[in-house]
Design a protein around this motif. Sequence first.
Motif, short mmCIF file in Angstrom:
data_model
loop_
_atom_site.label_atom_id
_atom_site.label_comp_id
_atom_site.label_asym_id
_atom_site.label_seq_id
_atom_site.Cartn_x
_atom_site.Cartn_y
_atom_site.Cartn_z
N LEU A 154 0.85 -1.19 0.00
CA LEU A 154 0.00 0.00 0.00
C LEU A 154 0.89 1.24 0.00
O LEU A 154 1.81 1.34 0.81
CB LEU A 154 -0.90 0.01 1.24
CG LEU A 154 -1.68 -1.28 1.53
CD1 LEU A 154 -2.43 -1.16 2.84
CD2 LEU A 154 -2.64 -1.61 0.39
N LEU A 155 0.61 2.18 -0.89
CA LEU A 155 1.42 3.40 -0.99
C LEU A 155 0.51 4.62 -0.85
O LEU A 155 -0.42 4.80 -1.64
CB LEU A 155 2.15 3.45 -2.34
CG LEU A 155 3.06 2.26 -2.65
CD1 LEU A 155 2.37 1.31 -3.63
CD2 LEU A 155 4.36 2.72 -3.26
N ASP A 156 0.77 5.43 0.18
CA ASP A 156 -0.06 6.60 0.46
C ASP A 156 0.63 7.86 -0.06
O ASP A 156 1.61 8.33 0.52
CB ASP A 156 -0.29 6.71 1.98
CG ASP A 156 -1.26 7.83 2.33
OD1 ASP A 156 -1.88 8.38 1.41
OD2 ASP A 156 -1.39 8.15 3.53
N GLU A 157 0.13 8.39 -1.19
CA GLU A 157 0.71 9.58 -1.81
C GLU A 157 2.24 9.47 -1.87
O GLU A 157 2.96 10.32 -1.35
CB GLU A 157 0.32 10.85 -1.02
CG GLU A 157 -1.17 11.08 -0.89
CD GLU A 157 -1.78 11.80 -2.08
OE1 GLU A 157 -1.06 12.01 -3.07
OE2 GLU A 157 -2.97 12.14 -2.02
N PRO A 158 2.77 8.41 -2.49
CA PRO A 158 4.20 8.11 -2.37
C PRO A 158 5.13 9.14 -3.00
O PRO A 158 6.30 9.22 -2.62
CB PRO A 158 4.34 6.76 -3.08
CG PRO A 158 3.22 6.74 -4.08
CD PRO A 158 2.09 7.45 -3.39
N LEU A 159 4.64 9.93 -3.95
CA LEU A 159 5.54 10.83 -4.67
C LEU A 159 5.25 12.31 -4.38
O LEU A 159 5.84 13.19 -5.00
CB LEU A 159 5.42 10.59 -6.18
CG LEU A 159 5.58 9.14 -6.65
CD1 LEU A 159 5.45 9.05 -8.15
CD2 LEU A 159 6.91 8.56 -6.20
N SER A 160 4.37 12.59 -3.42
CA SER A 160 3.93 13.97 -3.21
C SER A 160 5.05 14.87 -2.67
O SER A 160 5.01 16.09 -2.85
CB SER A 160 2.74 14.01 -2.24
OG SER A 160 3.12 13.49 -0.98
N ALA A 161 6.07 14.28 -2.02
CA ALA A 161 7.15 15.10 -1.45
C ALA A 161 8.25 15.42 -2.46
O ALA A 161 9.21 16.11 -2.13
CB ALA A 161 7.76 14.37 -0.24
N LEU A 162 8.11 14.92 -3.68
CA LEU A 162 9.16 15.10 -4.69
C LEU A 162 8.82 16.25 -5.64
O LEU A 162 7.65 16.53 -5.89
CB LEU A 162 9.34 13.81 -5.49
CG LEU A 162 9.61 12.54 -4.68
CD1 LEU A 162 9.70 11.35 -5.62
CD2 LEU A 162 10.88 12.67 -3.86
N ASP A 163 9.87 16.88 -6.19
CA ASP A 163 9.60 17.92 -7.19
C ASP A 163 9.20 17.26 -8.51
O ASP A 163 9.32 16.05 -8.69
CB ASP A 163 10.81 18.84 -7.37
CG ASP A 163 12.05 18.12 -7.89
OD1 ASP A 163 11.93 17.42 -8.91
OD2 ASP A 163 13.12 18.26 -7.28
#
Length: 346
Positions: A154-163
């Motif tokens: 399960l991945l919760d917003e896995p890429l939201s912290a990346l530019d």
Amino acid sequence: MLKIDGITRRFGDVTALDGVSLEIGQGEFFALLGPSGCGKTTLLRILAGFETPDGGSVSLDGADLLTLAPNKRPINLMFQSYALFPHMSVAKNVAYGLEREKLPRGEVKKRVGEVLETVGLSTQANRKPQQLSGGQRQRVALARAIVKRPRLLLLDEPLSALDKKVRADMQLELKRLQHEVGITFVVVTHDQEEAMSLADRIAVFDTGRVRQVDRPVELYERPRSRFVADFVGANNLFAGTAGPDGTLRTENFGTLRGTAVEQVPEGAAALLAVRPEKLELTGDGPLTGTVLDVSFYGGVSHISVEVPGQAKPVLVAVQGASAVKPGAEVGLQWGERDAVLLPAVQ
């Protein structure tokens, strides 16, 4: 592999999930897409065992999942914040779950080495998280999740912290890894492009309900409700009443051509949805208007056209730089199969 049947979850007067049912197959990359507060993260937490539903059932390979404690489920959750241990090296972070299971030291070392090779971090094994880039930290979190070989990740917003640039690279990386390790991925995101580029299938959530489950292309080209048509990508919506054979009768534009995906009774309030890239600029057409603005985005130009009788400007997307200028009078047309007739109600 995973069957979610009638899951309901309430928090006081708020219904976060309202009878959600889904089926997810072995090895599938499945996305839960929707705006903030629509219930998708609540469902993820129920699957992980951090929330208990008020009703419904969840089974994995036919076995009841809800009776198992979180640490007994063959499931791993990769947090939005990555949640890495700052005092541990990359290798120690990845090995942590295996060591807690008291696996032999040789087995732990072998599996950690293999997974770091898979995510391309073998040379960073002895570094601390603060010595890594955002994309590298994301890979560490992913390695830690897959090293235990869960049935479901399960991945919760896995890429939201990346530019944006790193996010695009990691989207490709996630897809490659998912195919390579063969684990079923369920990702929560509010980013439509992310869901479309990653997922085999997408469930669109709105106010605790699933509005549509489909493959990305079908979801984009054949939305089945106003919410999906408006939420997934840009769309031009024309209001009127349903006519025969997918047509829309309008007060200001006469009869507009389209294709019915859902059955809309003739005479019922309806909408015609036309994607910006399906519209063509012509000297004449069923609609005419004045160009308000032209914006160039590299490979695509967005042209905003004010059409008398239409509340919002009509958006047109054309390849490359457009020669049309603000103030120009233009006609708009589209093919019958390029417009979708929808019921006006959600």
